[in-house]
Scaffold this motif. Structure first.
Motif, PDB file in Angstrom:
ATOM      1  N   GLY A 129     -39.868 -10.285  20.870  1.00 15.69           N
ATOM      2  CA  GLY A 129     -39.263 -11.566  21.176  1.00 15.69           C
ATOM      3  C   GLY A 129     -39.895 -12.761  20.501  1.00 15.69           C
ATOM      4  N   GLY A 130     -40.765 -12.515  19.525  1.00 14.01           N
ATOM      5  CA  GLY A 130     -41.396 -13.610  18.808  1.00 14.01           C
ATOM      6  C   GLY A 130     -40.816 -13.782  17.421  1.00 14.01           C
ATOM      7  N   THR A 131     -41.648 -14.246  16.489  1.00  8.84           N
ATOM      8  CA  THR A 131     -41.210 -14.522  15.126  1.00  8.84           C
ATOM      9  C   THR A 131     -41.496 -13.330  14.228  1.00  8.84           C
ATOM     10  N   MET A 132     -40.470 -12.860  13.535  1.00  4.47           N
ATOM     11  CA  MET A 132     -40.593 -11.712  12.646  1.00  4.47           C
ATOM     12  C   MET A 132     -41.626 -11.983  11.563  1.00  4.47           C
ATOM     13  N   SER A 189     -60.874   0.813  15.090  1.00  4.00           N
ATOM     14  CA  SER A 189     -59.640   0.663  14.329  1.00  4.00           C
ATOM     15  C   SER A 189     -58.673  -0.142  15.195  1.00  4.00           C
ATOM     16  N   ARG A 190     -57.648  -0.753  14.536  1.00  7.16           N
ATOM     17  CA  ARG A 190     -56.830  -1.717  15.270  1.00  7.16           C
ATOM     18  C   ARG A 190     -55.337  -1.437  15.096  1.00  7.16           C
ATOM     19  N   LEU A 191     -54.583  -1.875  16.108  1.00  7.74           N
ATOM     20  CA  LEU A 191     -53.133  -1.820  16.105  1.00  7.74           C
ATOM     21  C   LEU A 191     -52.618  -3.247  16.231  1.00  7.74           C
ATOM     22  N   TRP A 192     -51.932  -3.717  15.166  1.00  7.26           N
ATOM     23  CA  TRP A 192     -51.368  -5.065  15.142  1.00  7.26           C
ATOM     24  C   TRP A 192     -49.846  -4.941  15.215  1.00  7.26           C
ATOM     25  N   THR A 193     -49.246  -5.596  16.179  1.00  2.00           N
ATOM     26  CA  THR A 193     -47.817  -5.484  16.426  1.00  2.00           C
ATOM     27  C   THR A 193     -47.072  -6.665  15.819  1.00  2.00           C
ATOM     28  N   ASN A 194     -45.995  -6.349  15.097  1.00  2.00           N
ATOM     29  CA  ASN A 194     -45.104  -7.376  14.561  1.00  2.00           C
ATOM     30  C   ASN A 194     -44.376  -8.025  15.740  1.00  2.00           C
ATOM     31  N   LEU A 195     -44.413  -9.341  15.805  1.00  2.00           N
ATOM     32  CA  LEU A 195     -43.890 -10.056  16.972  1.00  2.00           C
ATOM     33  C   LEU A 195     -42.383 -10.267  16.941  1.00  2.00           C
ATOM     34  N   GLY A 196     -41.697  -9.765  15.911  1.00  2.00           N
ATOM     35  CA  GLY A 196     -40.244  -9.805  15.920  1.00  2.00           C
ATOM     36  C   GLY A 196     -39.681  -8.706  16.790  1.00  2.00           C
ATOM     37  N   PHE A 242     -47.205  -1.739   0.879  1.00  2.00           N
ATOM     38  CA  PHE A 242     -46.027  -2.601   0.802  1.00  2.00           C
ATOM     39  C   PHE A 242     -45.120  -2.360   2.004  1.00  2.00           C
ATOM     40  N   ALA A 243     -44.524  -3.442   2.493  1.00  2.00           N
ATOM     41  CA  ALA A 243     -43.467  -3.369   3.502  1.00  2.00           C
ATOM     42  C   ALA A 243     -42.737  -4.701   3.506  1.00  2.00           C
ATOM     43  N   ASP A 244     -41.532  -4.693   4.024  1.00  2.00           N
ATOM     44  CA  ASP A 244     -40.769  -5.931   4.181  1.00  2.00           C
ATOM     45  C   ASP A 244     -41.054  -6.455   5.586  1.00  2.00           C
ATOM     46  N   VAL A 245     -42.154  -7.195   5.751  1.00  2.00           N
ATOM     47  CA  VAL A 245     -42.633  -7.539   7.084  1.00  2.00           C
ATOM     48  C   VAL A 245     -41.702  -8.498   7.810  1.00  2.00           C
TER      49      VAL A 245
END
Length: 722
Positions: A136-139, A125-132, A40-43
């Motif tokens: 500078g992208g959409t949270m 294994s992978r690293l996915w970055t939140n674009l917020g 769980f997280a507040d993405v």
């Protein structure tokens, strides 16, 4: 391969009525797949819990899944979920065993790390970055940045052979769990990736990776050793652990270690109370292993295998040890261990146990959980009855899930009538208050193409238990500088640790009794939180740690204090441009008038000029090995008219106070030493502080400047603080 999420639980000696969980099928989307793990997280940072699912496992390559909670910014109903994988996740199919949310780039939003195994195809294994945030992208929308964010794999300093590095980023591996923690205490999140090795033999090393502060990771390998192949063999250096690799070693001196097990899970926590994060490494076939972080002892991050010294005989038997969880079960402010399937009792019986921490990271007094012999897979902490302690939700691979209730007094039971019976193949479970009603609900991760279950807690009570903030670190007295003072503390709550670690508290500050702007208190993961006090503050700095849980219950530590003050500055004679010294022995820069040893004596101070702390020390060098008198003034004379005194110049003036007479040794004298009365006490400095000047008088050689036989150092001014 079955995967279990790490957990952390706090169980306290109270008892409350059971509450009912009911499967909710209307508020979640249709689902299926071979799901290995939930987190769980507040993405999208809209104030509610979203859910990520790691899919694929032993089945093969599948899409990982994201359910968005439709409350908050979504404008819908809190606790109702929509599958928004197609728009928010990269379209990547892989064999995932773990998906972990963490803000690895430090911009305030949850990023993702995914543990993928290479048994079925060559995949990393992978690293996915939140674009917020900084992106500078959409949270709440993600991009795969694996290739950019894993640095130096297979290069010198990495233990990974170049032949295992993949062209598109990452490397070939067989991980089952990946967990974040700031194990080097630099304010960013590092991670460990456990591995069970090819065919679950347990001969490949678990590895650690350190964050550069911006979310780019290099391997933590103090040994510098690079393996010849996928496996580590006996006699190889321990990579990130002291000593050489030795399978199943019980040596705990740092000579040997075992970092290669059939690790299904890995868990971070401070078990020995020194506020750095230790590592509990699971093992399906072998016994689980404990590694103490040596940061507190050695001043640099590093680990020692203390398995042989930390457990009682028989703490784990047989095979099938699928998870281990930390938690303060007995409420004494240290982490005990809940071991899932740690005891193979013969046949297909796998009882769970609890091991009590003595307080220094030694675990004794095992307690076997009644009725726990089934093939369990995961243990999730939650205070389901909201009586202030954490109970345990147990996910069962081949039978019905159950709740283990803490009955106090180091005893546990399994209440009936709390859960609906099921026959699902459950690999993991996580809990969160997804509907915002003040209690903790549960999501089950089911394999074999079965639907994920949402077990909604329909109890009427709400969480009223505040977090406990303990072991706040005592900061040392210091001098002001741009470098902050780092302090850490432990936080325990009746909320699941993976929820608490997203909370940001405040380190409240007072300077000389006046409230000042506080600083953030952030999780290092595990149960450790960390704050940085500005190094520019001057005076008596009081501080305490505060943190509120998601239901508004506020906890606070006791107040502590330290002193930050400047040890002073040099004045007079300075550089020889003022009043000439009486014998043509003009002062060199930063010294008094020249003496029989040459350039003249330099007086300076060290420590903190705080009346409360009183750690100021006066030191003068070089002086002949004779009597030296330290004295204090209330003003500067600065070598003006009438300041000639013996072979030197008066610098300290105003009201004078004799402090102490010392005999120089090796051309040096120091005050205070040992049991001497502190400077501010001897000098009568008021409790409120003030400006004082200091100088040293000393005997000079008789033939240096006839007829005088004494000289003076430079002056030193100090601004005392309370």
């Amino acid at each position: 391969m079955r995967r279990l999420a790490a957990c952390s639980i706090l169980l306290c000696p109270t008892l409350a009525p059971a509450q009912q969980f009911v499967r909710n099928t209307t508020d979640v989307p249709a689902s299926s797949g071979w799901t290995e793990q939930i987190d769980f997280a507040d993405v999208d940072l809209d104030g509610d819990w979203d859910a990520g699912f790691a899919n694929g496992g032993d089945f093969g390559n599948q899409q990982n899944v994201l359910w968005i909670n439709l409350g908050g910014a979504q404008g819908g109903v809190l606790g109702v979920f929509a599958n928004q994988t197609a728009t928010r996740f990269p379209a990547i199919l892989d064999a995932s065993r773990d998906l972990e949310f963490a803000d690895y780039d430090g911009d305030g939003d949850p990023d993702i790390a995914i543990a993928n195994h290479s048994a079925l195809s060559n995949q990393p294994s992978r690293l996915w970055t939140n674009l917020g945030g900084a992106q500078g992208g959409t949270m709440g929308f993600y991009a795969d940045q694996t290739a950019a964010r894993w640095i130096g794999l297979g290069a010198p300093g990495s233990s990974i052979p170049p032949g295992q590095v993949l062209a598109g980023g990452g490397f070939l591996e067989h991980p089952n769990d990946l967990d974040f923690a700031d194990f080097d205490d630099d304010g960013d999140l590092d991670f460990v990736q456990s591995t069970f090795g090819a065919s679950a033999i347990g001969n490949a090393p678990t590895r650690l990776f350190v964050n550069d502060g911006a979310g780019f990771f290099t391997e933590f390998n103090p040994s510098g050793f690079q393996l010849a192949g996928a496996n580590i063999v006996n006699g190889n250096p321990g990579l990130w652990c002291q000593g050489t690799q030795s399978a199943n070693t019980l040596d705990a001196t740092g000579t040997f270690c075992d970092i290669a097990t059939s690790a299904i899970s890995v868990t971070w926590g401070d078990v020995d109370g020194d506020l750095d994060l230790d590592l509990l490494l699971g093992a399906r076939q072998e016994v689980p292993r404990l590694f103490h972080n040596r940061l507190a002892e050695d001043g640099v991050p590093g680990f020692r295998d203390v398995t042989g010294a930390s457990f009682v005989a028989g703490y784990a038997t047989g095979a099938g040890h699928y998870e281990e969880c930390f938690g303060d079960f007995d409420g004494d402010d240290d982490l005990d261990i809940y071991g899932v399937n740690w005891l193979q009792a013969g046949g297909f019986q796998f009882p769970d146990l609890v091991l009590r921490n003595s307080g220094a990271g030694y675990f004794d007094t095992p307690f076997t959980i009644p009725g726990s012999g089934s093939d369990d897979d995961s243990a999730e902490p939650l205070d389901y009855d909201l009586d202030g302690d954490l109970d345990v939700y147990v996910a069962n691979f081949s039978g019905a899930e159950r709740l283990v209730r803490n009955d106090g007094g180091w005893t546990f039971s399994t209440p009936s009538g709390v859960l609906q019976a099921d026959t699902t193949t459950t690999v993991d479970a996580d809990s969160a208050d997804v509907d915002g009603d003040g209690d903790y609900d549960v999501f089950d991760a089911n394999s074999n193409n079965q639907a994920q279950w949402y077990r909604q807690n329909l109890g009427t009570a709400t969480d009223t238990t505040p977090p406990r903030l303990t072991r706040l670190q005592q900061a040392p007295d210091r001098l002001p500088s741009p470098t902050p003072t780092v302090v850490r503390c432990q936080v325990y709550d009746n909320a699941p640790q993976q929820l608490t670690q997203w909370r940001v508290g405040t380190l409240e500050l007072q300077v000389n009794g006046i409230p000042a702007t506080g600083v953030p208190l952030r999780s290092s993961f595990g149960q450790v939180f960390r704050a940085e006090i500005p190094g520019s503050l001057v005076g008596v700095i009081e501080y305490r740690a505060t943190l509120a849980d998601e239901h508004g219950n506020q906890g606070a530590s006791p107040w502590l204090a330290f002193t930050s003050g400047d040890s002073g500055s040099l004045f007079c004679p300075g550089d020889g441009t003022g009043t000439p010294c009486p014998c043509g022995n003009d002062a060199s820069a930063g010294r008094g008038c020249g003496n029989s040893l040459g350039a003249g004596a330099r007086l300076e101070a060290s420590g903190v000029p705080s009346v409360a702390a009183d750690s100021l020390v006066l030191d003068v060098f070089p002086v002949p090995n004779s009597s030296v008198l330290f004295f204090q003034g209330t003003a500067q004379v600065n070598g003006g008219a009438g300041s000639v005194f013996g072979d030197g110049l008066r610098c300290a003036g105003g009201a004078l106070t004799r402090l102490a007479t010392k005999t120089a040794s090796s051309n040096r004298a120091t005050y205070p030493v040992g049991a001497d009365v502190p400077v501010s006490v001897r000098g009568g400095v008021p409790a409120s502080g003030g400006v004082r000047t200091y100088q040293a008088w000393y005997r000079n050689a008789a033939d240096f400047c006839t007829p005088s036989t004494f000289n003076l150092s430079n002056g030193w001014q100090v601004v005392w603080v309370p």
